[in-house]
Design a protein around this motif. Structure first.
Motif, short mmCIF file in Angstrom:
data_model
loop_
_atom_site.label_atom_id
_atom_site.label_comp_id
_atom_site.label_asym_id
_atom_site.label_seq_id
_atom_site.Cartn_x
_atom_site.Cartn_y
_atom_site.Cartn_z
N LEU A 87 0.83 -1.20 0.00
CA LEU A 87 0.00 0.00 0.00
C LEU A 87 0.87 1.26 0.00
N VAL A 88 1.91 1.25 0.80
CA VAL A 88 2.80 2.41 0.85
C VAL A 88 3.49 2.60 -0.50
N ALA A 89 3.91 1.51 -1.12
CA ALA A 89 4.54 1.61 -2.44
C ALA A 89 3.57 2.23 -3.45
N ILE A 90 2.29 1.85 -3.37
CA ILE A 90 1.28 2.44 -4.26
C ILE A 90 1.15 3.94 -4.00
N ILE A 91 1.10 4.31 -2.72
CA ILE A 91 0.99 5.73 -2.37
C ILE A 91 2.17 6.52 -2.93
N LEU A 92 3.36 6.00 -2.74
CA LEU A 92 4.55 6.72 -3.20
C LEU A 92 4.62 6.79 -4.72
N ARG A 93 4.06 5.78 -5.39
CA ARG A 93 4.08 5.77 -6.85
C ARG A 93 3.00 6.68 -7.44
N ARG A 94 1.83 6.71 -6.79
CA ARG A 94 0.69 7.42 -7.37
C ARG A 94 0.51 8.84 -6.84
N VAL A 95 1.18 9.18 -5.75
CA VAL A 95 1.01 10.51 -5.14
C VAL A 95 2.36 11.22 -5.21
N PRO A 96 2.69 11.79 -6.35
CA PRO A 96 4.06 12.29 -6.55
C PRO A 96 4.40 13.51 -5.71
N ARG A 97 3.38 14.26 -5.22
CA ARG A 97 3.67 15.45 -4.44
C ARG A 97 3.35 15.25 -2.95
N LEU A 98 3.41 13.99 -2.52
CA LEU A 98 3.22 13.69 -1.11
C LEU A 98 4.33 14.32 -0.29
N TYR A 99 3.95 15.05 0.74
CA TYR A 99 4.93 15.70 1.61
C TYR A 99 5.12 14.93 2.91
N HIS A 100 4.03 14.34 3.42
CA HIS A 100 4.10 13.77 4.76
C HIS A 100 3.28 12.49 4.83
N LEU A 101 3.93 11.41 5.27
CA LEU A 101 3.27 10.14 5.53
C LEU A 101 3.39 9.83 7.01
N HIS A 102 2.27 9.53 7.66
CA HIS A 102 2.27 9.32 9.10
C HIS A 102 1.55 8.01 9.44
N LEU A 103 2.13 7.27 10.39
CA LEU A 103 1.49 6.07 10.93
C LEU A 103 1.63 6.06 12.44
N PRO A 104 0.53 5.82 13.17
CA PRO A 104 0.64 5.53 14.59
C PRO A 104 0.79 4.03 14.79
N THR A 105 1.44 3.62 15.86
CA THR A 105 1.57 2.20 16.17
C THR A 105 1.59 2.00 17.67
N ASN A 106 1.03 0.85 18.11
CA ASN A 106 1.07 0.52 19.54
C ASN A 106 2.33 -0.25 19.91
N ALA A 107 3.08 -0.72 18.93
CA ALA A 107 4.34 -1.46 19.16
C ALA A 107 4.13 -2.67 20.07
N VAL A 108 2.93 -3.26 20.05
CA VAL A 108 2.68 -4.47 20.84
C VAL A 108 3.61 -5.60 20.38
N SER A 109 3.87 -5.64 19.09
CA SER A 109 4.83 -6.61 18.56
C SER A 109 6.06 -5.84 18.08
N PRO A 110 7.07 -5.68 18.95
CA PRO A 110 8.23 -4.84 18.58
C PRO A 110 8.94 -5.33 17.32
N ALA A 111 9.12 -6.63 17.19
CA ALA A 111 9.84 -7.14 16.02
C ALA A 111 9.10 -6.80 14.73
N LEU A 112 7.78 -7.00 14.72
CA LEU A 112 7.00 -6.68 13.53
C LEU A 112 7.04 -5.18 13.26
N THR A 113 6.95 -4.38 14.32
CA THR A 113 6.97 -2.93 14.16
C THR A 113 8.27 -2.48 13.51
#
Length: 357
Positions: A87-113
């Protein structure tokens, strides 16, 4: 045009009288799945949509509407969506003037995070912000999140990226203020700073807890009571004072100071601290494709699938125009959550520049 100039132009347009801007910030809830059991949020109890938006549908939508400057990917726990890197790759490919990408996370699974953030960085985003949720000292945070050891997981993620810095990555701690956390922010910050001496007030975001029927599904949650009003205001004032010294040299601090300076007024009146600009500046997209003005107001605009992904037609429809008129007349429920408060602040700047002190 550079992404920053594109964003600045969108903000300027939305500040002009009688302008008809299009939203430049999209908050997309990519999944309802969550591995926390938070006491103030019931997303983890919701079922995953039977037919969540697939990567191919998101690709078509963003190909048709590539104008976004600011995208938040949220959930649930957004990092649990298996195809998130795609999904992020799609965003970066299709939204050429993206300035800011933000994600919140709970880090319940540190390795996956750590793995997911690394995968996103490998896609070379222009600017990535990760907010690590932290709602109190260790015992309190773990109890509120319903996951023993979650505090240590958050610390592990922060420590990893502190040891492997990346200029594109900004890490923040996100503290949600409610009756459950009022009076504990200072101790939370102190314990983190003891662990990581370089952490200061600028590493902290404060968010006010909110009710939302369509998103949090927490209408029955007890968030704020009069008895805790002083403790809540003390938290807001202390963080505001700590950030004020940077407000004219740090755009993020400038924005957060304006947010915090109006948070107390919202809590006292539970209404708009300034004219809301949802729909003009920002939209909320649910995992099943339903669009809302924001994460709080349960007034669906429609589903992207029913409009063949044509956002422009949906925004120009008579029902959406009626909802926009209600927002501008302050007849929506009223909220002060950063997802929509930040763009609202940016689009009330012209009459508000004198009120930053």
């Amino acid at each position: 045009m550079s992404p920053l100039l594109h964003l600045a132009g969108a903000i300027l347009l939305a500040n002009l009288p009688r302008a008809h801007p299009r939203p430049y910030k999209l908050t997309f809830s990519v999944t309802n799945r969550c591995n926390a059991r938070c006491r103030l949020c019931n997303i983890w109890q919701k079922s995953e949509p039977a037919h969540p938006l697939a990567a191919a549908e998101i690709d078509r939508f963003l190909t048709r509407h590539p104008h976004w400057s600011w995208i938040d990917l949220t959930g649930g726990e957004p990092l649990l969506r298996p195809d998130l890197p795609e999904l992020v790759a799609i965003i970066l490919r299709r939204v050429p003037r993206l300035y800011h990408l933000h994600l919140p996370t709970n880090a319940v699974s540190p390795a996956l995070t750590i793995q997911r953030i690394g995968q996103i960085l490998a896609l070379d985003p222009p600017r990535l912000t990760i907010t690590l949720s932290l709602d109190g000292p260790p015992d309190q945070h773990d109890a509120l999140r319903g996951v023993p050891g979650n505090w240590e997981g958050v610390m592990a993620v922060f420590e990893h990226f502190r040891a492997h810095p990346d200029p594109r990555l900004q890490l923040f701690f996100g503290f949600t203020l409610s009756d459950h956390t009022a009076g504990t922010l200072h101790e939370t910050m102190r314990q983190v700073q003891t662990r990581f001496p370089g952490v200061t007030a600028r590493h902290w975001h404060l968010n006010l807890a909110h009710h939302s029927a369509h998103y949090y599904d927490n209408a029955a949650a007890r968030l704020f009571t009069p008895e805790r009003a002083t403790a809540r205001q003390d938290e807001i004032t202390a963080l505001l004072n700590a950030k004020r010294s940077r407000r004219f040299i740090d755009p993020v601090a400038f924005l957060e100071c304006l947010y915090l300076s109006r948070a107390g007024a919202f809590l006292r009146g539970q209404t708009h601290p300034m004219p809301c600009r949802a729909l003009d500046t920002s939209l909320f997209l649910a995992a099943d494709g339903t669009l809302y003005p924001c994460s709080i107001w349960d007034r669906p605009l429609g589903n992207l699938r029913d409009h063949d992904g044509n956002l422009a037609a949906l925004l120009a429809s008579a029902p959406t125009r009626a909802i926009r008129a209600e927002i501008r007349a302050a007849r929506c429920p009223g909220c002060w959550t950063p997802c929509d408060a930040y763009p609202t602040i940016l689009n009330n700047l012209l009459p508000d520049l004198s009120g930053t002190a």
